[in-house]
Design an enzyme around this catalytic site. Structure first.
Site, short mmCIF file in Angstrom:
data_model
loop_
_atom_site.label_atom_id
_atom_site.label_comp_id
_atom_site.label_asym_id
_atom_site.label_seq_id
_atom_site.Cartn_x
_atom_site.Cartn_y
_atom_site.Cartn_z
N GLU A 121 0.87 -1.20 0.00
CA GLU A 121 0.00 0.00 0.00
C GLU A 121 0.89 1.23 0.00
O GLU A 121 0.89 2.02 0.93
CB GLU A 121 -0.96 -0.01 1.19
CG GLU A 121 -0.31 -0.17 2.55
CD GLU A 121 -1.27 0.11 3.69
OE1 GLU A 121 -2.22 0.90 3.50
OE2 GLU A 121 -1.06 -0.43 4.79
N GLU A 157 4.56 8.70 -4.00
CA GLU A 157 5.35 8.21 -2.87
C GLU A 157 6.28 7.08 -3.31
O GLU A 157 6.71 6.25 -2.52
CB GLU A 157 4.43 7.79 -1.72
CG GLU A 157 3.71 8.97 -1.08
CD GLU A 157 2.84 8.60 0.10
OE1 GLU A 157 2.95 7.46 0.60
OE2 GLU A 157 2.03 9.45 0.52
#
Length: 612
Positions: A415, A424
């Site tokens: 995740e 990210e």
């Protein structure tokens, strides 16, 4: 007393055309009628020609002096109106322009001296350059310290045609350099703009108060004043932005108290009819229009509170568990046994729990490696392994990109997504970890796409501007948009990534995206989202077109423009987007080339990047 509501209260004021007696008595009467403040003229009505063609302006206050009220009452219960004729224009003679400038300066000075709650400025005309310049010099440069509200009717009659009030406001605020001290007092008019989009545009503007004239109310069968359906819907939307209401044109005779109460009661009932906030809305409320720097989990170790917030998401981990369950079923149907899953970026273990639960539902025991580089989160993982009897889990305190797995895995679960999908460094992380995935192995997630759409957001753009440097205009921010408007319903795809990426194709990207404005607008930047396919038709998404209802782990991302772009209805907005990288960092660059050409923002990642 304000009208009570959840999560905020409503303050309602009464606009008096003129003061016939002592201002203290006016306040006493308004208070007895349950109004929270009054709107009164700061000066006596001007007699004769306005503005006059000669002479100097002499201030004639509507009260004897500032001693009429104590300072607390001036600052909490009085909004002062300026003379309605001081909106300078090029059609005036030089003498009239000078007279208006004098009046503007003196009346603003008097209102500032009184310390009134706010000053209501007259509505600008079509040619407001002189008005804006004078206001900038006198009212917005620090001379006047009181909050300024400029009256803007939704529609304004000029000659034989109606002029859109938003266009007048947009011109005025651009001439005033989008100064945050200049706010809007929006006047509802009997006729409304033809489309709802033109109304919703105001939801992104700094509307401090809403003026509701008594003559736009209708009368229902019981004889009570009510607003039309469109007026009512629009006012309910404005309530979300904590506006105050000013009732104008109410009967001022002593025998009209009962009629006045009907108007106030209707507004109060309308405000209190709002649905209470959902748990998700309560969670999001503190983050409304608040700039947050995106997380950098590769470069920084997340804190316990951050993990805890994400783990409360009621949707994400349910979707992950179901995706893993479907994958297990497909593996079992293909004859696979002794399944192995690797959870990379395991955090404090919510994905480990999801994989274990999916295995339990499928009736199999899966061997799980929980890989986490944050030593503080590893402490929690090891504690949970003992506490919850994770006998099929091995905790690995390593960076996923450099750890060597003892055997190939059937599933790689992560995740690592950010608000823009890849911001990210999920592509780089999964590419680095896929070497310990079997050739028929599955990555969950399997694909994610970022999306963009233009956004009007006066508050956020000014928050960035207030840093007074280039770097903050070249930074992307995580934001829960609230006072925002999208001038087009188009939300277009930007970058796409699929896993596993066996060819190790470059994760650098370029996209050219064009939007068509559906209404006149001022674009302050772009809102970014993502849609992520997990496995077997299951997904998590913050793209409004496919949003995962109830999920709050991610807010959208905001890419500001150094210079806002004025768009006309039907005009094209062409934008360019780059995802770039070197051996140390990943960064975005963005630019607009139509209808105006602007410099590329953040070249070389000079202001904002994500560290590897």
């Amino acid at each position: 007393m304000p009208v009570c509501g959840v999560p905020d209260n409503l303050y309602v004021g009464r606009d008096y055309e003129s003061i016939t007696g002592d201002v203290r008595q006016v306040l006493k009467t308004a208070s007895s009628e349950k109004f929270d403040f009054v709107v009164v003229s700061l000066v006596k009505p001007h007699e004769g020609e306005v503005p006059p063609s000669k002479g100097k302006y002499q201030l004639q206050p509507s009260t004897d002096s500032d001693l009429a009220l104590d300072s607390k009452t001036w600052s909490s219960a009085v909004v002062g109106k300026l003379s309605p004729w001081i909106d300078l224009s090029a059609t005036m003679t030089p003498a009239q322009q000078d007279y208006c400038r004098q009046a503007l300066e003196q009346e603003l000075g008097w209102g500032s001296h009184l310390g009134v709650y706010g000053i209501l400025l007259p509505s600008p005309g079509a040619n407001c350059e002189l008005y804006a310049a004078a206001l900038g010099r006198i009212g917005l440069s620090g001379i006047c310290t009181t909050q300024l509200m400029i009256r803007i009717p939704l529609l304004k009659d000029e000659g034989s045609q109606q002029v859109d009030g938003w266009s007048s406001w947009n011109r005025m605020r651009l001439l005033c350099d989008q100064n945050t001290r200049l706010q809007v007092s929006l006047e509802l008019t009997a006729d409304l703009p033809s489309t709802d989009m033109e109304l919703q545009r105001w939801l992104a503007e700094p509307v401090r108060s809403v003026i509701i004239p008594a003559d736009i109310f209708l009368t229902n069968k019981q004889g009570f004043p009510v607003l039309s359906k469109r007026h009512k819907t629009f006012l309910m939307q404005l309530f979300r932005n904590k506006v105050q209401v000013i009732l104008q044109g109410l009967p001022e005779s002593s025998s009209a108290d009962a009629d006045t109460e009907k108007y106030l009661h209707y507004i109060a009932r309308l405000f209190q009819s709002r649905a209470p906030p959902t748990p998700q809305e309560q969670f999001e409320q503190p983050y409304h229009d608040y700039l947050q720097a995106p997380l950098q989990p590769l470069q920084d170790n997340l804190e316990s509170q951050t993990y805890e917030t994400f783990e409360k998401d009621p949707v994400k981990y349910v979707q992950y568990e179901q995706a893993v369950y479907r994958c297990i079923q497909d593996k079992l149907a293909a004859g696979k046994k002794d399944l192995v899953a690797i959870v990379v970026g395991a955090g404090r273990g919510p994905l480990v729990t999801a994989v274990r639960s999916a295995g339990s539902r499928a009736g199999v025991s899966i061997s799980i490696w929980a890989v986490e580089k944050n030593p503080n989160a590893v402490v929690t993982l090891k504690h949970r392994a003992i506490l919850e009897n994770w006998n099929n889990v091995e905790v690995v305190a390593e960076d996923m990109r450099y750890w060597d797995a003892p055997r190939k895995a059937d599933m790689l679960v992560s995740e690592l997504l950010g608000s823009f999908g890849d911001n990210e460094l999920s592509p780089e992380c999964i590419d680095g970890a896929q070497r310990f995935l079997a050739k028929d192995g599955v990555s969950i997630p399997s694909k994610y796409i970022s999306y963009l759409t233009p956004v009007t957001t006066h508050k956020l753009w000014n928050d960035v501007k207030n840093y007074n440097d280039l770097a903050h205009f070249e930074t992307a921010y995580v934001v829960k948009f609230h006072q925002a408007f999208h001038p087009t319903t188009e939300i277009k795809s930007c970058f796409e990534f699929s896993h596993p990426n066996w060819e190790l194709s470059s994760n650098d990207r370029y996209a050219e995206i064009e939007f068509t404005s559906e209404v006149d607008a001022l674009v302050h930047g772009f809102a970014g989202y993502f849609h992520c396919d997990l496995y077997g038709g299951l997904s998590v998404s913050i793209n409004p077109d496919s949003y995962s209802e109830g999920m709050f782990s991610w807010f959208p991302i905001y890419f500001p423009l150094r210079t806002p772009v004025v768009l006309k209805q039907g005009e094209k907005l062409k934008s360019h987007w780059w995802r770039c990288s070197n051996d140390r960092k990943v960064w975005y660059e963005w630019a607009v080339s139509d209808p105006v050409t602007q410099p590329v923002q953040n070249p070389g990642g000079r202001s904002y990047s994500v560290g590897k």
